[in-house]
Design an enzyme around this catalytic site. Structure first.
Site, mmCIF file in Angstrom:
data_model
loop_
_atom_site.group_PDB
_atom_site.id
_atom_site.type_symbol
_atom_site.label_atom_id
_atom_site.label_comp_id
_atom_site.label_asym_id
_atom_site.label_seq_id
_atom_site.Cartn_x
_atom_site.Cartn_y
_atom_site.Cartn_z
ATOM 1 N N HIS A 336 -9.887 -50.113 -22.921
ATOM 2 C CA HIS A 336 -9.884 -50.595 -21.407
ATOM 3 C C HIS A 336 -10.217 -52.262 -21.792
ATOM 4 O O HIS A 336 -11.039 -52.391 -22.585
ATOM 5 C CB HIS A 336 -10.882 -50.023 -20.564
ATOM 6 N N ASP A 395 -6.534 -42.949 -17.355
ATOM 7 C CA ASP A 395 -5.163 -42.328 -17.707
ATOM 8 C C ASP A 395 -5.420 -41.254 -18.740
ATOM 9 O O ASP A 395 -4.278 -40.436 -18.671
ATOM 10 C CB ASP A 395 -4.377 -43.378 -18.254
#
Length: 459
Positions: A336, A395
């Site tokens: 991320h 996700d």
């Protein structure tokens, strides 16, 4: 079909001309990559250390992924705040209550959690606004069905402009009304567009079921989507939490920044929302959960023994070496831009995924996800010679959760949009309330000024 297939397939001369123009284009717009460093261009609006360039201020949410000590970034457990409230506290505080997403919408828009009476009044408004007229469903949703539901949603939302008696008014009062209508109607637009696609493109039975007042948005999604309209309490709760976790994520993510950019131009709410949906559709943004799910489908088919960590590790190395799956070298759902040690959304969603997997008898699949998550962290850091820790992002488990809920892949990203429009609306109102300037960053021209030549003098 592609442009050439539809317009040029039966015209070889035109095909040759298009090929020529393609070559001309490929020889144009090539910028020397060294120039980006020379002019200190913040590509992706991020500096050389990966930190986002400060382009605005917000009170809607705060994304925290590291600590800064003596000017140095120190990895830390991630945290996410909606209007100052930690999302962990928000999710745990909701407990077994339904309407968690609705409370979150109120929080994002109005800056605090609703009191009991306020929530009842707010729900009453949302119940009234969620309906789509039969005329709109017939004339818009059912026409020109689209295999990509995100595009279908854009078309429907832009068409809602013509059904609005006051579409151009960007006063806060009117934009709030439009925002609430879009938030309430988005689930119907997405699910009905999916059913239209199944019917007209797949020749399957057309199913249109109206939402029921008194049910949460998550409950109505499952009610409208499933042929029998049935769902368990846990299924509705998990979907509700997924919507809460996807509702907002700071002003700097691509689709929310799009909201700010487009809103700053003074355009209408429908155009702003359609633009943000276009951003979210991209596989680098909202489409990432579908990529992660397809990667896991590949892992499940390729790894014979899901309990064998050595076999899993070997296959992950193949993925990183571009020898397996889509040959991109990426393990989707890992890493991320902000979070370092952990993504709080992923941790929360993982805990609910585990509960749902037990209800569905899919503990083995959940265990595989858990192993891949743990092993992927190690393999990515080793492969890329990284010292900064890598964490799974939201996700990683969202596609697994949606699959367990029986949500088709075509609705993975639309479901993200159904949640994120709450955040977009809050940011649009914030942009309007603070009357900022039109957002207009600079681009450095690195081409060459040339003479104009008459047509018969050009070489």
């Amino acid at each position: 079909m592609a442009l050439e297939e539809t317009l040029i397939a039966n015209n070889s001369s035109l095909k040759n001309e298009m090929d020529y123009l393609e070559q001309v284009l490929l020889n144009t717009h090539r910028i020397d990559p060294n120039l980006y460093e020379e002019y200190d261009v913040k590509r992706g609006l991020r500096d050389s250390n990966g930190k986002g360039v400060l382009t605005g201020l917000t009170e809607v949410s705060d994304v925290c992924g590291f600590d800064v000590i003596n000017g140095r970034k120190i990895p830390a457990e991630g945290s996410l705040y909606y209007q100052g409230i930690n999302v962990n506290d928000l999710v745990h505080g909701l407990g077994s209550k339904k309407f968690g997403f609705e409370e979150t919408i109120f929080l994002l828009l109005f800056g605090r959690l609703p009191k009991e009476e306020e929530l009842k009044r707010f729900l009453g408004i949302m119940f009234e606004l969620e309906a789509l007229s039969g005329r709109f469903v017939r004339d818009v949703v059912m026409k020109a069905s689209n295999s990509n539901i995100m595009n279908a949603m854009q078309r429907c939302i832009l068409t809602l402009y013509t059904y609005d008696d006051n579409p151009e008014d960007i006063s806060v009062e009117n934009v709030l009304r439009q925002s609430l209508e879009l938030i309430a109607k988005m689930p119907l637009i997405a699910v009905y567009s999916y059913h239209a696609y199944r019917h007209f493109r797949k020749d399957e039975t057309l199913l249109i079921r109206n939402p029921e007042k008194g049910r949460s948005l998550a409950e109505n999604l499952l009610l409208m989507l499933r042929p029998n309209g049935q769902y368990t309490e846990l299924e509705a709760k998990v979907l509700d939490i997924a919507l809460v976790l996807h509702a907002e994520h700071g002003g700097g993510n691509n689709s929310t920044f799009t909201t700010h950019v487009v809103t700053s131009s003074g355009t209408d709410t429908y155009s702003s929302t359609a633009a943000s949906i276009g951003s979210l559709k991209g596989p680098r943004h909202g489409g990432a959960n579908l990529k992660a799910q397809k990667m896991f489908d590949d892992i499940k088919a390729s790894v014979k023994d899901w309990d064998n960590e050595d076999e899993i590790r070997l296959y992950l190395r193949k993925i990183l070496n571009k020898e397996a799956f889509d040959h991109s070298g990426l393990i989707y759902g890992m890493g991320h831009a902000v979070y370092t040690l952990s993504d709080p959304r992923e941790k929360l969603l993982k805990s609910f995924a585990e509960k749902l997997a037990k209800e569905k008898g899919l503990e083995n699949e959940f265990a595989l996800y858990d192993r891949v998550e743990r092993l992927a962290k190690e393999e990515i850091m080793t492969h890329r010679k990284m010292f900064k820790p890598v964490c799974a992002n939201v996700d990683f488990y969202s596609g697994f959760v949606y699959t367990m809920l029986g949500i088709p892949e075509e609705l993975f990203t639309p479901l993200f949009a159904i949640a994120r429009i709450a955040g977009w609306s809050a940011h649009r109102l914030e942009e309007l309330l603070n009357a900022g300037k039109i957002i207009r960053p600079a681009y450095k021209y690195v081409g060459h000024h040339t003479e104009f030549y008459a047509r018969d003098e050009r070489e």
